[in-house]
Design a protein around this motif. Structure first.
Motif, PDB file in Angstrom:
ATOM      1  N   GLN A   1       0.939  -1.078   0.028  1.00  0.00           N
ATOM      2  CA  GLN A   1      -0.185   0.178  -0.022  1.00  0.00           C
ATOM      3  C   GLN A   1       0.890   1.199  -0.032  1.00  0.00           C
ATOM      4  OE1 GLN A   1      -2.830  -0.049   3.085  1.00  0.00           O
ATOM      5  NE2 GLN A   1      -3.136   2.155   2.776  1.00  0.00           N
ATOM      6  N   MET A   2       0.433   2.269  -0.730  1.00  0.00           N
ATOM      7  CA  MET A   2       1.057   3.522  -0.747  1.00  0.00           C
ATOM      8  C   MET A   2       0.223   4.280   0.585  1.00  0.00           C
ATOM      9  SD  MET A   2       1.183   4.934  -4.637  1.00  0.00           S
ATOM     10  CE  MET A   2       0.746   6.420  -4.175  1.00  0.00           C
ATOM     11  N   GLU A   3       1.155   5.070   1.127  1.00  0.00           N
ATOM     12  CA  GLU A   3       0.880   5.985   2.192  1.00  0.00           C
ATOM     13  C   GLU A   3       0.313   5.146   3.511  1.00  0.00           C
ATOM     14  OE1 GLU A   3       1.923   8.941   2.265  1.00  0.00           O
ATOM     15  OE2 GLU A   3       2.542   9.029   0.164  1.00  0.00           O
TER      16      GLU A   3
ATOM     17  N   VAL B   1       5.415   3.842   0.790  1.00  0.00           N
ATOM     18  CA  VAL B   1       5.080   2.338   0.144  1.00  0.00           C
ATOM     19  C   VAL B   1       5.336   1.448   1.526  1.00  0.00           C
ATOM     20  CG1 VAL B   1       5.334   0.793  -1.376  1.00  0.00           C
ATOM     21  CG2 VAL B   1       5.472   3.213  -1.987  1.00  0.00           C
ATOM     22  N   ALA B   2       4.599   0.601   1.621  1.00  0.00           N
ATOM     23  CA  ALA B   2       4.780  -0.373   2.603  1.00  0.00           C
ATOM     24  C   ALA B   2       4.199  -1.886   2.253  1.00  0.00           C
ATOM     25  CB  ALA B   2       4.639   0.000   4.134  1.00  0.00           C
ATOM     26  N   CYS B   3       4.699  -2.904   2.702  1.00  0.00           N
ATOM     27  CA  CYS B   3       4.198  -4.253   2.628  1.00  0.00           C
ATOM     28  C   CYS B   3       4.354  -4.957   3.945  1.00  0.00           C
ATOM     29  CB  CYS B   3       5.070  -4.793   1.462  1.00  0.00           C
ATOM     30  SG  CYS B   3       4.667  -6.567   1.171  1.00  0.00           S
ATOM     31  N   VAL B   4       3.102  -5.681   4.301  1.00  0.00           N
ATOM     32  CA  VAL B   4       2.792  -6.361   5.210  1.00  0.00           C
ATOM     33  C   VAL B   4       2.407  -7.707   4.959  1.00  0.00           C
ATOM     34  CG1 VAL B   4       2.590  -4.393   7.060  1.00  0.00           C
ATOM     35  CG2 VAL B   4       0.725  -5.460   5.922  1.00  0.00           C
ATOM     36  N   SER B   5       2.693  -8.744   5.775  1.00  0.00           N
ATOM     37  CA  SER B   5       2.082 -10.148   5.497  1.00  0.00           C
ATOM     38  C   SER B   5       0.477 -10.018   5.381  1.00  0.00           C
ATOM     39  CB  SER B   5       2.484 -10.947   6.651  1.00  0.00           C
ATOM     40  OG  SER B   5       2.040 -10.672   8.152  1.00  0.00           O
TER      41      SER B   5
END
Length: 180
Positions: free
Chosen positions: A63-65, A81-85
């Motif tokens: 997801q952005m922001e 930008v980030a990524c989580v499980s």
């Protein structure tokens, strides 16, 4: 004129109005107003989001922001930008923030960023669950990837930025800087 003397709690922060432009974050109990990103910054954020989504598939959420609470109190941050499980995302309610830092945090440098600011953000994330922190430098066309042991690798357009475990694969640095 009033002066804030005590650290603001997350509960107090949540009652604040949004600024007319940009967004606010809570850093160490102090409100920080973040300006809206410029178009070039947004393009890179979007491109990284698309590249990551193609890699993580159904194992994570990109997801952005992305807003998150790296520590339980006095902190509400937002990653470019980030990524989580998928498991951590599912465990976070729609009216809650992700607790702890995302597994992957990507920050795109802006001319207004300072080294102190980026290193503080990197340190906060890596100390609270982030497995890889990417600093994307649009001016130099490099990505600096840092792991929790504070090892940083600078990757140029001929390189691939590896995704942190449990994700697999990587992103071609050259594709991060392509113009649409």
């Amino acid at each position: 004129m009033s002066t804030q003397t005590a650290a603001l709690s997350v509960e107090e922060f949540l009652k604040l109005p949004e600024p007319p432009e940009g967004h606010i974050e809570l850093h160490h109990g102090e409100v920080v107003v973040m300006p809206p990103p410029k178009r070039g910054h947004q393009r890179i954020q979007h491109r990284i989001t698309m590249l990551l989504e193609g890699q993580v598939g159904n194992t994570g959420v990109v997801q952005m922001e992305m807003a998150f609470r790296p520590t339980p109190e006095h902190e509400v941050w937002q990653a470019d930008v980030a990524c989580v499980s998928i498991e951590r995302d599912a465990a976070t309610g729609d009216d809650e923030y992700l607790m702890g830092a995302p597994e992957l945090v990507v920050e795109v440098l802006s001319p207004s960023n300072t080294m102190d600011e980026i290193l503080e953000r990197q340190g906060m994330c890596l100390a609270n669950g982030c497995m890889s922190f990417w600093t994307v430098d649009p001016k130099r066309h490099v990505v600096m990837a840092t792991t929790p042991d504070r090892r940083t690798v600078v990757l140029d357009p001929g390189s691939i930025v590896p995704l942190p475990e449990p994700l697999h694969g990587g992103i071609e640095v050259a594709k991060v800087f392509l113009r649409d």
